[in-house]
Design a protein around this motif. Structure first.
Motif, PDB file in Angstrom:
ATOM      1  N   UNK A   1      28.666  99.073  40.667  1.00  0.00           N
ATOM      2  CA  UNK A   1      29.595  99.214  39.559  1.00  0.00           C
ATOM      3  C   UNK A   1      30.093  98.206  38.668  1.00  0.00           C
ATOM      4  N   UNK A   2      29.791  97.010  39.448  1.00  0.00           N
ATOM      5  CA  UNK A   2      30.452  95.799  38.883  1.00  0.00           C
ATOM      6  C   UNK A   2      31.795  95.384  39.157  1.00  0.00           C
ATOM      7  N   UNK A   3      32.379  96.236  40.019  1.00  0.00           N
ATOM      8  CA  UNK A   3      33.718  96.008  40.265  1.00  0.00           C
ATOM      9  C   UNK A   3      34.187  94.950  41.251  1.00  0.00           C
ATOM     10  N   UNK A   4      32.987  94.541  41.863  1.00  0.00           N
ATOM     11  CA  UNK A   4      32.954  93.086  42.849  1.00  0.00           C
ATOM     12  C   UNK A   4      33.285  91.897  42.101  1.00  0.00           C
ATOM     13  N   UNK A   5      34.350  91.220  42.056  1.00  0.00           N
ATOM     14  CA  UNK A   5      34.148  89.864  41.309  1.00  0.00           C
ATOM     15  C   UNK A   5      33.440  88.939  42.247  1.00  0.00           C
ATOM     16  N   UNK A   6      32.857  87.897  41.308  1.00  0.00           N
ATOM     17  CA  UNK A   6      31.944  86.806  42.286  1.00  0.00           C
ATOM     18  C   UNK A   6      30.658  87.416  43.194  1.00  0.00           C
ATOM     19  N   UNK A   7      30.165  88.360  42.537  1.00  0.00           N
ATOM     20  CA  UNK A   7      28.938  89.131  43.470  1.00  0.00           C
ATOM     21  C   UNK A   7      27.943  87.961  43.536  1.00  0.00           C
ATOM     22  N   UNK A   8      27.651  87.194  42.673  1.00  0.00           N
ATOM     23  CA  UNK A   8      26.675  85.980  42.751  1.00  0.00           C
ATOM     24  C   UNK A   8      27.157  85.064  43.801  1.00  0.00           C
ATOM     25  N   UNK A   9      28.225  85.159  44.470  1.00  0.00           N
ATOM     26  CA  UNK A   9      28.604  84.265  45.551  1.00  0.00           C
ATOM     27  C   UNK A   9      28.387  84.580  46.738  1.00  0.00           C
ATOM     28  N   UNK A  10      28.261  86.160  46.886  1.00  0.00           N
ATOM     29  CA  UNK A  10      28.129  86.659  48.294  1.00  0.00           C
ATOM     30  C   UNK A  10      26.918  86.461  48.911  1.00  0.00           C
ATOM     31  N   UNK A  11      26.913  86.248  50.277  1.00  0.00           N
ATOM     32  CA  UNK A  11      25.634  85.845  50.926  1.00  0.00           C
ATOM     33  C   UNK A  11      25.704  86.638  52.214  1.00  0.00           C
ATOM     34  N   UNK A  12      24.559  87.303  52.604  1.00  0.00           N
ATOM     35  CA  UNK A  12      24.713  88.203  53.843  1.00  0.00           C
ATOM     36  C   UNK A  12      24.224  87.133  54.822  1.00  0.00           C
ATOM     37  N   UNK A  13      24.709  87.247  56.042  1.00  0.00           N
ATOM     38  CA  UNK A  13      24.217  86.464  57.075  1.00  0.00           C
ATOM     39  C   UNK A  13      23.937  87.231  58.451  1.00  0.00           C
ATOM     40  N   UNK A  14      22.708  87.373  58.996  1.00  0.00           N
ATOM     41  CA  UNK A  14      22.355  87.769  60.176  1.00  0.00           C
ATOM     42  C   UNK A  14      23.146  87.162  61.499  1.00  0.00           C
ATOM     43  N   UNK A  15      22.979  87.990  62.761  1.00  0.00           N
ATOM     44  CA  UNK A  15      23.513  87.332  63.708  1.00  0.00           C
ATOM     45  C   UNK A  15      22.819  85.913  64.230  1.00  0.00           C
TER      46      UNK A  15
END
Length: 91
Positions: A62-76
């Motif tokens: 939806x584009x409601x999350x600011x800074x999406x390009x900064x998110x990084x998913x980390x596995x265990x």
């Protein structure tokens, strides 16, 4: 799928800070503690918030999350080590 994020926890990336989303709360806390050991101005205990993968994907869509390009998913950490051993098995 639950995701965990600690306030004031970010990693340096080639395009600016990366805000990690962890699938394991203890990995989130350990990462915060490692960062804190180098920056004593951080509070002793992290403020860990939880969200879900579905909520994050929905806000990205939806584009409601600011800074999406900064998110990084980390596995265990265990999963990363297991994957590394599959790629580079010990002799």
């Amino acid at each position: 799928i639950p995701l965990f994020v600690a306030d004031r926890l970010a990693f340096a990336g080639s395009k600016g800070p990366q805000l990690p989303l962890f699938v394991d709360k203890s990995d989130c806390v350990m990462s915060y503690q490692r960062l804190r050991s180098g920056k004593s101005s951080l509070p002793e205990k992290p403020n860990v918030r939880s969200t879900s993968l579905l909520d994050e994907l929905y806000s990205m869509e939806k584009g409601t999350r600011p800074g999406v390009s900064q998110l990084a998913f980390y596995a265990t950490a265990d999963d990363v080590n297991r994957a590394a051993s599959m790629i580079n098995p010990l002799p």
